[in-house]
Motif scaffolding. Structure first.
Motif, PDB file in Angstrom:
ATOM      1  N   THR A   1     -21.194  38.292  97.315  1.00  0.00           N
ATOM      2  CA  THR A   1     -21.046  37.325  96.127  1.00  0.00           C
ATOM      3  C   THR A   1     -22.248  36.702  95.586  1.00  0.00           C
ATOM      4  OG1 THR A   1     -20.592  35.624  97.657  1.00  0.00           O
ATOM      5  CG2 THR A   1     -18.642  36.720  96.807  1.00  0.00           C
TER       6      THR A   1
ATOM      7  N   ASP B 186     -16.779  31.177  97.781  1.00  0.00           N
ATOM      8  CA  ASP B 186     -16.004  31.983  97.010  1.00  0.00           C
ATOM      9  C   ASP B 186     -15.718  33.368  97.836  1.00  0.00           C
ATOM     10  OD1 ASP B 186     -15.827  30.792  94.488  1.00  0.00           O
ATOM     11  OD2 ASP B 186     -17.816  31.959  93.704  1.00  0.00           O
TER      12      ASP B 186
ATOM     13  N   LEU C  48     -12.138  34.636  98.519  1.00  0.00           N
ATOM     14  CA  LEU C  48     -11.545  36.144  98.043  1.00  0.00           C
ATOM     15  C   LEU C  48     -10.994  36.948  99.144  1.00  0.00           C
ATOM     16  CD1 LEU C  48     -14.695  37.049  95.728  1.00  0.00           C
ATOM     17  CD2 LEU C  48     -12.333  37.350  94.974  1.00  0.00           C
TER      18      LEU C  48
ATOM     19  N   ALA D  28     -10.421  40.523  92.693  1.00  0.00           N
ATOM     20  CA  ALA D  28     -11.451  39.550  92.268  1.00  0.00           C
ATOM     21  C   ALA D  28     -12.061  40.470  90.780  1.00  0.00           C
ATOM     22  CB  ALA D  28     -12.837  40.348  92.986  1.00  0.00           C
ATOM     23  N   SER D  29     -10.872  41.293  90.458  1.00  0.00           N
ATOM     24  CA  SER D  29     -11.128  41.892  89.201  1.00  0.00           C
ATOM     25  C   SER D  29     -10.164  41.646  87.992  1.00  0.00           C
ATOM     26  CB  SER D  29     -11.396  43.441  89.473  1.00  0.00           C
ATOM     27  OG  SER D  29     -12.228  43.598  90.179  1.00  0.00           O
TER      28      SER D  29
ATOM     29  N   ASN E  47      -6.698  37.533  89.066  1.00  0.00           N
ATOM     30  CA  ASN E  47      -8.092  37.563  88.944  1.00  0.00           C
ATOM     31  C   ASN E  47      -8.889  36.313  89.255  1.00  0.00           C
ATOM     32  OD1 ASN E  47     -10.535  38.633  88.039  1.00  0.00           O
ATOM     33  ND2 ASN E  47     -10.183  38.031  85.824  1.00  0.00           N
ATOM     34  N   TYR E  48      -9.483  36.325  90.273  1.00  0.00           N
ATOM     35  CA  TYR E  48     -10.099  35.249  90.699  1.00  0.00           C
ATOM     36  C   TYR E  48     -11.607  34.992  89.931  1.00  0.00           C
ATOM     37  CZ  TYR E  48     -12.549  31.797  93.776  1.00  0.00           C
ATOM     38  OH  TYR E  48     -13.200  30.605  94.208  1.00  0.00           O
TER      39      TYR E  48
ATOM     40  N   SER F 107     -17.620  35.190  88.135  1.00  0.00           N
ATOM     41  CA  SER F 107     -16.434  36.073  88.325  1.00  0.00           C
ATOM     42  C   SER F 107     -17.314  37.062  89.371  1.00  0.00           C
ATOM     43  CB  SER F 107     -16.225  37.024  87.059  1.00  0.00           C
ATOM     44  OG  SER F 107     -17.605  37.357  86.354  1.00  0.00           O
ATOM     45  N   HIS F 108     -16.323  37.828  89.854  1.00  0.00           N
ATOM     46  CA  HIS F 108     -17.148  38.799  91.034  1.00  0.00           C
ATOM     47  C   HIS F 108     -16.522  40.048  90.705  1.00  0.00           C
ATOM     48  CE1 HIS F 108     -18.913  35.395  93.019  1.00  0.00           C
ATOM     49  NE2 HIS F 108     -17.579  34.858  92.912  1.00  0.00           N
TER      50      HIS F 108
END
Length: 402
Positions: A145, A310, A314, A338-339, A364-365, A371-372
């Motif tokens: 991350t 995160d 996640l 994550a996307s 979407n986290y 963002s990751h």
């Protein structure tokens, strides 16, 4: 006979109860440098990950109310055997579903190759920045991350050149982290017109670096760039450089950004020291995390604390998405949560995420450190910030842009 049957029934009932208890806990391990080169940096990183665990348990737990726990292991940062042993315990004794960590790059690579990859365990490092992580043959099991040092090195070079610092000497700890960061910095610095009068690797955990410092100062540079660790070689190099009077300006990167370094050497000595570290963009998730971290009693601006939060959040989302504590399928689930596309989940929004996942809605986290969107190697874009020593501590001066 009746007593015997009663005893057998009691044992069976006890076994079932123990099995139910064992199944009521889901484990995400944490591998950190609790001793060694970054021992002063590790506690708030661990607290960042633990904050995510606490929020999840406070909001009903994971997988239909099971408790999420986080056993930890010490990699010492620099000892590959210690990292491998700690990872082996996580994978084969603690039976974790996934791992947050490790922190130092060498520890991450050792833990991955010797335990996590053979065991099919997903790792998400919040702090391993070396480009060598990108090259791992990991079966899509190792993520991070935090951005690669290929980016941080470029940003550090540009920062110095923008400040008119165009002649430097460089020393770096002789491992994947130091070498990778030094290579990235040197290429960008020289491409931008800077001159590196000397570049020397040094071994960690030594008591004397005066010979290396003599060679580094021979070229006449006033600025010394130290790419090492705040609690071991980096600290000793800076102290001896000051005592020798060889340099007037000091520069570091993320491994050096710790107030323990300033306390050990002296605020007056390091006043004006320049550094970089991965940071967090100004997004809604960042502010939410900062408030939660402050309420939990640790510094939200501590290096890699947001990235650790995160990583833990996640992985928990991925486990929930995967529908079980099994390891198989977790990397695919991690990429999914994550996307984009998906409904945005911010830090702390566990209950919301669970409801959406149960309803079959994509999520979407958008996290504490940004963002990751993992690329094919498990890497992420990121933010690098300028740091400086002022009034006895490292302070953030601002975000660096390309």
């Amino acid at each position: 006979m009746t007593n015997k049957r009663t005893l057998v029934a009691a044992i069976a009932a006890s076994s079932l109860a123990l099995a139910a208890t064992a199944q009521a806990e889901v484990k995400i391990g944490f591998l950190g440098g609790f001793t060694g080169g970054i021992e002063s940096l590790t506690p708030p990183i661990f607290e960042g990950a633990q904050l995510a665990v606490a929020q999840i348990n406070e909001q009903g737990g994971i997988l239909d109310g099971q408790t999420l726990s986080m056993p930890s292991g010490d990699t010492t940062c620099s000892d590959a055997s210690a990292a491998s042993n700690a990872a082996d315990r996580m994978v084969n004794s603690e039976n974790v579903t996934a791992i947050v960590g490790a922190l130092c790059t060498g520890a991450t690579i050792a833990a991955a190759n010797n335990a996590a990859i053979p065991g099919g365990v997903v790792m998400v490092s919040p702090a391993s920045t070396a480009p060598a992580v990108t090259e791992l043959d990991d079966n899509d099991l190792v993520f991070r991350t935090v951005p690669s040092d290929a980016f941080q090195g470029q940003m550090l070079a540009r920062l110095l050149l923008d400040k008119g610092i165009d002649v430097v000497a460089v020393t770096f700890v002789n491992n994947d982290y130091g070498q990778g960061l030094a290579d990235a910095f040197s290429a960008a610095f020289e491409e931008g017109g800077g001159e590196i009068t000397a570049s020397l690797a040094h071994e960690d955990n030594r008591a004397d670096y005066r010979s290396e410092l003599g060679s580094l100062s021979a070229g006449g540079a006033d600025t010394l760039v130290v790419l090492a660790y705040a609690d071991t070689s980096g600290q000793t190099v800076l102290r001896q450089a000051y005592e020798s009077g060889m340099f007037t300006q000091y520069v570091g990167a993320d491994g050096m950004v710790g107030d323990s370094l300033v306390e050990a050497i002296g605020a007056d000595v390091l006043d004006g020291m320049i550094a970089t570290r991965p940071g967090s963009p100004e997004l809604p998730g960042t502010e939410i995390f900062e408030t939660a971290a402050a309420d939990a009693g640790f510094d939200p601006s501590a290096v890699f604390a947001a990235q650790a939060y995160d990583a833990a959040f996640l992985l928990a989302l991925a486990i929930e998405q995967n529908g079980s504590a099994e390891r198989e399928g977790l990397s695919e689930a991690l990429r999914s949560v994550a996307s984009a596309p998906g409904e945005v989940i911010l830090p702390g929004e566990w209950e919301k995420a669970v409801e959406l996942i149960a309803a079959g809605t994509e999520i979407n986290y958008e996290g504490a450190s940004g963002s990751h969107e993992f690329d094919e190697n498990g890497d992420v874009p990121g933010v690098v910030v300028e740091m400086a020593v002022e009034d006895g501590r490292f302070v953030t001066k601002g975000q660096l842009d390309l």
